[in-house]
Motif scaffolding. Structure first.
Motif, PDB file in Angstrom:
ATOM      1  N   VAL A   1       0.820  -1.213   0.000  1.00  0.00           N
ATOM      2  CA  VAL A   1       0.000   0.000   0.000  1.00  0.00           C
ATOM      3  C   VAL A   1       0.855   1.266   0.000  1.00  0.00           C
ATOM      4  CG1 VAL A   1      -1.981  -1.079   1.100  1.00  0.00           C
ATOM      5  CG2 VAL A   1      -0.177  -0.109   2.524  1.00  0.00           C
ATOM      6  N   GLY A   2       2.102   1.158   0.469  1.00  0.00           N
ATOM      7  CA  GLY A   2       2.971   2.327   0.504  1.00  0.00           C
ATOM      8  C   GLY A   2       3.754   2.564  -0.765  1.00  0.00           C
ATOM      9  N   ASP A   3       3.641   1.665  -1.738  1.00  0.00           N
ATOM     10  CA  ASP A   3       4.427   1.801  -2.968  1.00  0.00           C
ATOM     11  C   ASP A   3       4.134   3.091  -3.747  1.00  0.00           C
ATOM     12  OD1 ASP A   3       5.948  -0.450  -2.584  1.00  0.00           O
ATOM     13  OD2 ASP A   3       4.616  -1.769  -3.718  1.00  0.00           O
TER      14      ASP A   3
ATOM     15  N   TRP B   1      -3.175   5.063  -5.551  1.00  0.00           N
ATOM     16  CA  TRP B   1      -2.517   5.795  -6.635  1.00  0.00           C
ATOM     17  C   TRP B   1      -3.536   6.647  -7.396  1.00  0.00           C
ATOM     18  CZ3 TRP B   1       1.414   8.153  -8.021  1.00  0.00           C
ATOM     19  CH2 TRP B   1       1.764   8.391  -9.350  1.00  0.00           C
ATOM     20  N   ALA B   2      -4.713   6.088  -7.644  1.00  0.00           N
ATOM     21  CA  ALA B   2      -5.765   6.857  -8.314  1.00  0.00           C
ATOM     22  C   ALA B   2      -6.177   8.061  -7.472  1.00  0.00           C
ATOM     23  CB  ALA B   2      -6.977   5.965  -8.593  1.00  0.00           C
TER      24      ALA B   2
ATOM     25  N   ALA C   1       6.385   9.523 -11.794  1.00  0.00           N
ATOM     26  CA  ALA C   1       6.030   8.491 -10.823  1.00  0.00           C
ATOM     27  C   ALA C   1       5.347   7.309 -11.495  1.00  0.00           C
ATOM     28  CB  ALA C   1       5.124   9.096  -9.747  1.00  0.00           C
ATOM     29  N   THR C   2       4.579   7.576 -12.547  1.00  0.00           N
ATOM     30  CA  THR C   2       3.919   6.488 -13.275  1.00  0.00           C
ATOM     31  C   THR C   2       4.954   5.544 -13.888  1.00  0.00           C
ATOM     32  OG1 THR C   2       1.964   7.818 -13.760  1.00  0.00           O
ATOM     33  CG2 THR C   2       2.376   5.926 -15.195  1.00  0.00           C
ATOM     34  N   TRP C   3       6.028   6.104 -14.415  1.00  0.00           N
ATOM     35  CA  TRP C   3       7.076   5.250 -14.980  1.00  0.00           C
ATOM     36  C   TRP C   3       7.665   4.337 -13.908  1.00  0.00           C
ATOM     37  CZ3 TRP C   3       8.689   3.643 -19.535  1.00  0.00           C
ATOM     38  CH2 TRP C   3       9.903   2.974 -19.614  1.00  0.00           C
ATOM     39  N   HIS C   4       7.910   4.897 -12.730  1.00  0.00           N
ATOM     40  CA  HIS C   4       8.462   4.085 -11.651  1.00  0.00           C
ATOM     41  C   HIS C   4       7.432   3.076 -11.143  1.00  0.00           C
ATOM     42  CE1 HIS C   4      12.211   6.291 -11.489  1.00  0.00           C
ATOM     43  NE2 HIS C   4      11.518   7.423 -11.527  1.00  0.00           N
ATOM     44  N   GLY C   5       6.152   3.460 -11.206  1.00  0.00           N
ATOM     45  CA  GLY C   5       5.105   2.514 -10.869  1.00  0.00           C
ATOM     46  C   GLY C   5       5.077   1.346 -11.837  1.00  0.00           C
TER      47      GLY C   5
ATOM     48  N   ASN D   1      -5.079  -5.806 -15.870  1.00  0.00           N
ATOM     49  CA  ASN D   1      -4.761  -6.893 -14.942  1.00  0.00           C
ATOM     50  C   ASN D   1      -3.983  -6.380 -13.738  1.00  0.00           C
ATOM     51  OD1 ASN D   1      -4.264  -9.840 -14.213  1.00  0.00           O
ATOM     52  ND2 ASN D   1      -2.175  -9.118 -14.509  1.00  0.00           N
ATOM     53  N   ALA D   2      -3.015  -5.479 -13.980  1.00  0.00           N
ATOM     54  CA  ALA D   2      -2.201  -4.947 -12.890  1.00  0.00           C
ATOM     55  C   ALA D   2      -3.050  -4.151 -11.905  1.00  0.00           C
ATOM     56  CB  ALA D   2      -1.083  -4.075 -13.452  1.00  0.00           C
ATOM     57  N   VAL D   3      -3.985  -3.353 -12.425  1.00  0.00           N
ATOM     58  CA  VAL D   3      -4.853  -2.568 -11.546  1.00  0.00           C
ATOM     59  C   VAL D   3      -5.769  -3.479 -10.751  1.00  0.00           C
ATOM     60  CG1 VAL D   3      -6.682  -0.827 -11.470  1.00  0.00           C
ATOM     61  CG2 VAL D   3      -4.764  -0.527 -13.044  1.00  0.00           C
TER      62      VAL D   3
END
Length: 264
Positions: free
Chosen positions: A29-31, A217-218, A246-250, A205-207
């Motif tokens: 949850v902290g990612d 994140w949303a 941050a999306t790239w790192h996600g 699938n990831a979401v």
């Protein structure tokens, strides 16, 4: 940053006749906060490119609002701004390229980031067209909502509130759909050079497999958008590049790869 892989959850989309699904990892949850921290580091490493893209993200909604105000169609301001958010993931391709170049130890450049959309051109433009179709469909729905407004009513908050509420609910539904479709689609297309169906199914699938972290994140994205609106879009100058990086790192943290990633 290199981390050991966590146990991979069972794919929410186990099979499909239109594309394969790249497995995802299980997130904490902290990612999302970690992604923001890495995104902020990218801002400090590429301040000029950040300012360039940030100004574009701030200028587009301002221009939309200005043009809508000229027409007097105040009821379509919110739908128009939501349309901007629908195509945001596609516009963020340049930001993803900046983070990718930094990850590889390269010095990012404006021209290289602009060319990012050509890396998997057919499928990336197909993704843009998909978002555009969703945007047009949403505009049609918004037009219907606008047409339902009785012309004899005075345009005040009390009369507008039911229509604004309906538009907000429908807009939230479209935004959630786009979030599923586009959370990691663009980075997958850029780096993996897979087909559009595979990238979209991988994102969905990831979401779905990481509901709580991705909902966080949303919420972070929604909060950033709200701050951007409150600040007259000036907040987008920093917040949109931050979300893009941050999306790239996600994406790196979520979608499985054959070899570990190293980003120090």
């Amino acid at each position: 940053m290199s981390q050991p892989f966590k146990e991979t959850p069972r794919n929410a989309i186990s099979s499909s006749g239109i594309g394969r699904v790249i497995p995802c990892k299980e997130l904490d949850v902290g990612d999302p906060i970690k992604w923001l921290a890495l995104g902020w580091r990218d801002i400090t490493r590429a301040p000029l490119l950040t300012a360039f893209y940030g100004l574009i993200f701030a200028a587009i909604p301002w221009l939309i609002t200005y043009l809508v105000a000229l027409t007097g169609w105040h009821l379509v301001i919110l739908p128009s701004l939501i349309c901007f958010m629908l195509i945001g993931p596609f516009l963020a391709a340049g930001l993803y390229d900046v983070s990718w170049e930094l990850e590889k130890g390269h010095k990012p450049t404006l021209w290289h980031s602009i060319k990012a959309v050509k890396r998997n051109a057919v499928n990336e433009w197909g993704f843009g067209i998909l978002l555009m179709v969703l945007m047009i469909f949403w505009l049609r729905v918004a037009s219907i909502i606008h047409a339902l407004y009785p012309p004899y009513l005075e345009e005040n908050l009390e009369n507008l509130l039911p229509f604004l509420a309906l538009g907000s609910v429908v807009g939230a539904g479209f935004t959630l759909l786009v979030f599923f479709i586009s959370a990691f689609t663009q980075p997958v297309l850029m780096e993996r050079r897979v087909d559009l169906a595979t990238a979209v199914l991988t994102s969905m699938n990831a979401v779905w497999s990481n509901k709580v972290p991705m909902l966080i994140w949303a919420a972070i994205i929604a909060t950033s958008v709200a701050i951007g609106f409150i600040t007259g879009f000036a907040g987008f100058i920093i917040l949109m590049p931050l979300i893009g990086y941050a999306t790239w790192h996600g994406y790196i943290d979520t979608i499985e790869v054959k070899r570990g990633r190293h980003y120090e």
